[in-house]
Scaffold this motif. Sequence first.
Motif, PDB file in Angstrom:
ATOM      1  N   SER A 208       0.760  -1.172   0.025  1.00 36.84           N
ATOM      2  CA  SER A 208       0.079   0.012   0.013  1.00 36.84           C
ATOM      3  C   SER A 208       0.785   1.234  -0.117  1.00 36.84           C
ATOM      4  O   SER A 208       0.462   2.411  -0.591  1.00 36.84           O
ATOM      5  CB  SER A 208      -0.896   0.149   1.309  1.00 36.84           C
ATOM      6  OG  SER A 208      -0.303  -0.154   2.325  1.00 36.84           O
ATOM      7  N   ILE A 209       1.991   1.116   0.482  1.00 42.74           N
ATOM      8  CA  ILE A 209       3.166   2.328   0.646  1.00 42.74           C
ATOM      9  C   ILE A 209       3.368   2.435  -0.702  1.00 42.74           C
ATOM     10  O   ILE A 209       3.568   3.818  -1.323  1.00 42.74           O
ATOM     11  CB  ILE A 209       4.046   2.077   1.613  1.00 42.74           C
ATOM     12  CG1 ILE A 209       3.502   2.315   3.231  1.00 42.74           C
ATOM     13  CG2 ILE A 209       5.135   3.393   1.448  1.00 42.74           C
ATOM     14  CD1 ILE A 209       4.460   2.355   4.214  1.00 42.74           C
ATOM     15  N   SER A 210       3.902   1.345  -1.346  1.00 42.72           N
ATOM     16  CA  SER A 210       4.249   1.563  -2.864  1.00 42.72           C
ATOM     17  C   SER A 210       3.365   2.056  -3.761  1.00 42.72           C
ATOM     18  O   SER A 210       3.641   2.757  -4.594  1.00 42.72           O
ATOM     19  CB  SER A 210       4.891   0.146  -3.157  1.00 42.72           C
ATOM     20  OG  SER A 210       5.322   0.072  -4.652  1.00 42.72           O
ATOM     21  N   LEU A 211       1.955   1.510  -3.684  1.00 38.19           N
ATOM     22  CA  LEU A 211       1.047   1.888  -4.619  1.00 38.19           C
ATOM     23  C   LEU A 211       0.790   3.507  -4.204  1.00 38.19           C
ATOM     24  O   LEU A 211       0.621   4.199  -5.249  1.00 38.19           O
ATOM     25  CB  LEU A 211      -0.304   1.150  -4.178  1.00 38.19           C
ATOM     26  CG  LEU A 211      -0.185  -0.256  -4.820  1.00 38.19           C
ATOM     27  CD1 LEU A 211      -1.566  -0.885  -4.283  1.00 38.19           C
ATOM     28  CD2 LEU A 211      -0.018  -0.280  -6.280  1.00 38.19           C
ATOM     29  N   GLU A 212       0.567   3.822  -3.069  1.00 37.94           N
ATOM     30  CA  GLU A 212       0.710   5.436  -2.627  1.00 37.94           C
ATOM     31  C   GLU A 212       1.474   6.213  -3.212  1.00 37.94           C
ATOM     32  O   GLU A 212       0.863   7.191  -3.747  1.00 37.94           O
ATOM     33  CB  GLU A 212       0.480   5.512  -1.083  1.00 37.94           C
ATOM     34  CG  GLU A 212       0.080   6.680  -0.424  1.00 37.94           C
ATOM     35  CD  GLU A 212      -1.596   6.779  -0.834  1.00 37.94           C
ATOM     36  OE1 GLU A 212      -2.164   5.657  -0.728  1.00 37.94           O
ATOM     37  OE2 GLU A 212      -2.053   7.887  -0.825  1.00 37.94           O
ATOM     38  N   SER A 213       2.737   5.581  -3.150  1.00 39.19           N
ATOM     39  CA  SER A 213       3.912   6.452  -3.878  1.00 39.19           C
ATOM     40  C   SER A 213       3.717   6.566  -5.331  1.00 39.19           C
ATOM     41  O   SER A 213       4.683   7.236  -6.134  1.00 39.19           O
ATOM     42  CB  SER A 213       5.167   5.776  -3.409  1.00 39.19           C
ATOM     43  OG  SER A 213       5.425   5.720  -1.951  1.00 39.19           O
ATOM     44  N   ARG A 214       2.919   5.713  -5.862  1.00 41.89           N
ATOM     45  CA  ARG A 214       2.575   5.885  -7.370  1.00 41.89           C
ATOM     46  C   ARG A 214       1.218   6.318  -7.699  1.00 41.89           C
ATOM     47  O   ARG A 214       0.735   5.831  -8.611  1.00 41.89           O
ATOM     48  CB  ARG A 214       2.808   4.263  -8.037  1.00 41.89           C
ATOM     49  CG  ARG A 214       4.088   4.033  -8.011  1.00 41.89           C
ATOM     50  CD  ARG A 214       4.390   2.646  -8.855  1.00 41.89           C
ATOM     51  NE  ARG A 214       4.441   1.587  -8.010  1.00 41.89           N
ATOM     52  CZ  ARG A 214       4.195   0.084  -8.280  1.00 41.89           C
ATOM     53  NH1 ARG A 214       3.628  -0.275  -9.754  1.00 41.89           N
ATOM     54  NH2 ARG A 214       4.067  -0.743  -7.245  1.00 41.89           N
ATOM     55  N   ALA A 215       0.892   7.126  -6.772  1.00 39.75           N
ATOM     56  CA  ALA A 215      -0.477   8.148  -7.159  1.00 39.75           C
ATOM     57  C   ALA A 215      -1.518   7.098  -7.020  1.00 39.75           C
ATOM     58  O   ALA A 215      -2.836   7.412  -7.697  1.00 39.75           O
ATOM     59  CB  ALA A 215      -0.464   8.785  -8.329  1.00 39.75           C
ATOM     60  N   PHE A 216      -1.472   6.058  -6.219  1.00 41.60           N
ATOM     61  CA  PHE A 216      -2.757   5.261  -6.395  1.00 41.60           C
ATOM     62  C   PHE A 216      -4.024   6.031  -5.680  1.00 41.60           C
ATOM     63  O   PHE A 216      -5.076   5.567  -6.310  1.00 41.60           O
ATOM     64  CB  PHE A 216      -2.445   4.023  -5.336  1.00 41.60           C
ATOM     65  CG  PHE A 216      -3.448   2.708  -5.632  1.00 41.60           C
ATOM     66  CD1 PHE A 216      -4.596   2.758  -4.646  1.00 41.60           C
ATOM     67  CD2 PHE A 216      -3.676   2.095  -6.551  1.00 41.60           C
ATOM     68  CE1 PHE A 216      -5.388   1.754  -4.566  1.00 41.60           C
ATOM     69  CE2 PHE A 216      -4.347   1.122  -6.928  1.00 41.60           C
ATOM     70  CZ  PHE A 216      -5.482   0.860  -5.760  1.00 41.60           C
ATOM     71  N   SER A 218      -5.439   8.663  -6.291  1.00 41.54           N
ATOM     72  CA  SER A 218      -5.728   9.640  -7.085  1.00 41.54           C
ATOM     73  C   SER A 218      -7.354   9.686  -7.427  1.00 41.54           C
ATOM     74  O   SER A 218      -7.825   8.445  -7.628  1.00 41.54           O
ATOM     75  CB  SER A 218      -5.057   9.582  -8.533  1.00 41.54           C
ATOM     76  OG  SER A 218      -3.880  10.057  -8.324  1.00 41.54           O
ATOM     77  N   THR A 219      -8.005  10.841  -7.222  1.00 40.06           N
ATOM     78  CA  THR A 219      -9.468  10.660  -7.381  1.00 40.06           C
ATOM     79  C   THR A 219      -9.792  11.231  -8.851  1.00 40.06           C
ATOM     80  O   THR A 219     -10.701  11.242  -9.200  1.00 40.06           O
ATOM     81  CB  THR A 219     -10.213  11.653  -6.357  1.00 40.06           C
ATOM     82  OG1 THR A 219      -9.287  12.933  -6.297  1.00 40.06           O
ATOM     83  CG2 THR A 219     -10.063  10.846  -5.113  1.00 40.06           C
TER      84      THR A 219
END
Lengths: 296, 304, 290
Positions: A208-216, A218-219
Motif C-alpha cells: 500500500s505504501i508502494s502504491l500510494e507512492s505511485r499516486a494510487f 488519485s481521485t
Amino acid sequence: MQGVAVPISMVAGNSFLHRLNPIAKLVWVVVVLIISFATRNPLLLLGLSIAGLLVVLTAGIWRQFARVMMILLPVGTSLIVFQSVAPAFPQPWTAITSIGPFTIYQEGIYSGLSLLARAMSMTIFALAMIMTTHPSDLFTSLSRLRVPYVLNFMLAMTLQLIPVLQREIAVVMSAQKSRGMKSTGFGAIIPSFVPVFAGAIERVQQLSISLESRAFGSTGHKTSYRQVAVRPADWLVGLAGVALLIGCLAVFLATGGLDMSRSIVFPPVVAIGLVAASTVLFVAFIASAIWLVVRA
Amino acid sequence: MTATQAPPVATEPRGDGSDAAGDGPSSVIVDDLTHVYSRGKVRALDHVSVRIKPGEIVGVVGQNGSGKTTLTKHLNGLLKPTEGRVTVAGIETTRRRVQELAAHVGYVFQNPNHQLFASSVEVDLGFGPRNLGLDPAEVAERVEAAIAFFGLESVRHLHPYRISFPMRKLVGIAAIYTMRPEIFVLDEPSTGQDHITTRKINELIRRLRSDGSTVICVSHDMQLMADVVDRVLVMWNGQLIADRTPREVFADREVMARTNLEPPQITEIALRLQARTGRPPALSVDELADAIGPTLRPVISGVS
Amino acid sequence: MPSPAPIIEFERVTFQYAASEGHALDDVSLTIGEGEYVALMGLNGAGKTTLELCINGIIPNMVMGDLAGTIGVAGLDPTETPVREMAKTVGMVFDNPEFQMSQMTVAEEVALGLENLGVPFDEMRARIAEALATVDLVGFDDRMPLALSGGQQQRLAIAAVLAMRPRILVMDEPTSNLDPIGKQEVFAIAERLNRENGMTVVMAEHEVEVMARFADRVIVLDHGRIVANGTPREVFSGIETLQRIGLRPPQATELAVALRSRYGAWRGELPVTTEEAVDALEATMIGTAR
C-alpha cells in the motif's frame, strides 16, 4: 524460489472469440447458465453444448480446452451411473430392466443425460470465455461499467495471491517441520498459519505504501493501459445472447420446460449399454485416483 | 573494528573434500548427489560430492539458481536425492523424515518470520525442544541456556514480531539452538544486516563451532566467508566447481568470474598488489596491513 | 564548481511515530542539491527509512505521527501536498521487490502510476517502452511480475517509478534481498540515471564500499540524528565517529588507517575506493625490496 506462476488460464490467440469484448462473452456465460438451469431437456442442452464446441473450435484453443474438459468424464460417468438407479426426479419411475438389486429407470437415464448435458454446456461456455480473455481486460471492462476500481484491484490481487500464499504455506511448513513439528493434527495449525498471516499483512502494508507512492489514491481522471474495444459486433453478440435467453424462457414458460421426460423412451439395449460403459469408466477413475493418492 | 581471521585448520581440506583414512568420522557426507525436478526438466544438482567434518565451518556460495539452497535442503531431508546419497550424523536422509533429522541438523531459514509464531520469544524458543519430546524441565533449561548464549534477556517476554528485525534473526537461530543439533545450516544469516549485527552473527558462528557444532552457511556475503569460514563450496549451475579455503577461492579469478562473485575489498586490493607482495591474498585489513606495513615507505597518497 | 540548486531541504525536522517512544528523526537538517547522489547510512533503526518517507509525503500523510520542522522538495511542501502530486517528482523503491508487485503483467505494472496520473494512452506506451529499456527488461511486457526473479522484480519496480518521470529517485535498501548479480544491476542503473540523466538519487544502503564509489555525498544517521554529512572521503575519514556508532568505513580506508597508526606508513588523504588504495600503494611499492 522467488517466482510463482499465476494460474492465468488464457490461451493466446487472435480469433473472433479472442477479440470479442469480455462483457459480451460474460453475457453469454450468464445466459447459458440460466438456460441450463431452466430446463432439463437433454436435446436442447446437448444442442447448446455442440454450439459451444463449434465456437471453441473457431478459437484455436482446442488442445488446452480438451485437457480441462477431461474433468467432465468422471463427473459424467458418475452422474449416469448413480442417476440411472436413483433418479433425482419426481416419481413415478418407469423401470427398464433390473440387474441384481439395482433397477435402471427411464427417468434415471433421462435425468443422468440431462444433468450431464447441463454440466457440459455451462463448462464449455465458461471455459471458452476464460481461455480467450485476459483477466486484466475483463477487469478493465468491468470498471467501465462503473464497477469500483478498488474492487477490481482487489479481485486481481486475490487471483495473484493464491499461488503466492500456497508457496508461503509450503515454505512455513518446511520451516516448522525443520523444528520438529508434526505435519498433521491440531498442533500444526498455529505454527503453520500465523507466519503466513503475518507475512500477508506485511505484504499488504508495504504494497500500500508502494502504491500510494505511485499516486494510487488519485481521485482524478484515470486512463487505462489495457485498451478494450467495444465494436458493433460486440453489441450484436451480447444482444443476441439476451434475445436467446428471453426466447428460451418464454418457450419454457409456455411448455413447462420443454419437458420430454415422459415422451422419450430409451430402448433397453441403449440404456444397459450406457450404464455398463459408464460404470466401468467410473470404477476405473476411482481406482486410479486411489492409486495416485496412495503412491504420493 | 576489523575482524580477525580464525586460526587456520590444521589439515586444509582439498579437492573433493574427501578425508584420508583415519581422519575421523564425517558430519556430513554428500555422495554423488543429483537432484532433478519438474519431470526431468530442471537439473538443480549435478553429481555433487562433499564431506564435512565435525567442527568445520563451511560456506556455500553461488548466485541464485546455482543449487546452493537445493544442496543444503538435502541436509535435513527437506529434499531427497534423485540419485546419490546424503548422510548426516551417520544417518542416511532418505531413511528419516524431516522432523526426525531435525534433532541432528538445525536449519535456520533466511526469513525468521517463517519460523517464529508464538506469543513470546520464550515460548517460541521452547517449540523445537517440545517437538523433540523433551520434558518441561529440560525444555526450560535449554531455553534459559539459549537466552543467555544469544543475549535475549531483554526480549524474552516480547512477541517475536514486536522486536527489531536484527533481534528476530538472532531469535531465529536461538530457536534452532535449543534443539541442540550437531549440525547447523544457516541460510543467509547476515544478508541485509548492518555492521553490528553482522559482527554479532559472525561471533555466534565461531562460538557454535567452539561448542563442537558443525556450521554450514549459505551466503552471498563474501565478508562472512573471509572472516569466519574454513572452507568455501562454490556452486554453479548445479555443480560444485570449487571446494577450497576462502583465500584460494578468492584468488581463483576464473571461478570468481564464472560465478559473478567479487571478493571483499581488502582481498581485491591484496590481489592487485600481489605482484608486489608475492603472497596469497589477505582476508582481513589487519593481515594486509601487517604484511606490507613493515617494509613500506610512507605512502603519500595522491587522492584529493 | 558551483553547488547544485537545492532540491531537498530539511530544516530541524523531528518525527515520532504514533504509539512509539523516542524520536525516529531528531532535529534533522540537510540540503540535497539537484543531481546529487546521496547515500544514507546508519544502523538498523537509525532513521533512514523514516527520513526517506518524509521526502514524498508518505510521512505524515499516510503514516501517523508527530512531525515538526520544515521540509521542501522541488519547491513543494510534502506535508501539505497530496502524495499523488509528490509522486510526479519523487519516485520510491523499497527493499522487498515482491511486495511492490500487484499487476498481472509487467507492462501494466509500469503503467499503474501513469494510469493514476491520467497520462494518455499513446504517451503511456512510449514511456513504458522507455522505462523498460532503461532497466533492461525489454520484451518482458506480457510476463507476470510475480513469476519473475527478485532481481527482475526490483528492476521492474524501478521502471514503474521511472515511467512517472520523477526528478528524485529515493531507494530504501533496494539490494538487501538480491543476489550479487541483482545488486550490481540495481547499483548500475542508479549510477547511470544519476550520471546520464541528472537524476537526484537518495539511497539508503549498508554496502559501504559501493556507496563510497558512487555517492557524491554520505549522510550518516544515528538514533534519528545526523552525525556526519559530507563527501565519502570526509565521512569515512571520521573514524572515531563511525566507531562510536557501530559503522565501519570501506576496507580501503581501514587499511590506510591501520598502515598509518601502526607503521606510520600513510600520509595525506585516506582512500575510499579500491583504485585509490591500489594506485597509492603501488606507486610507493615500486622499488621496495621484497
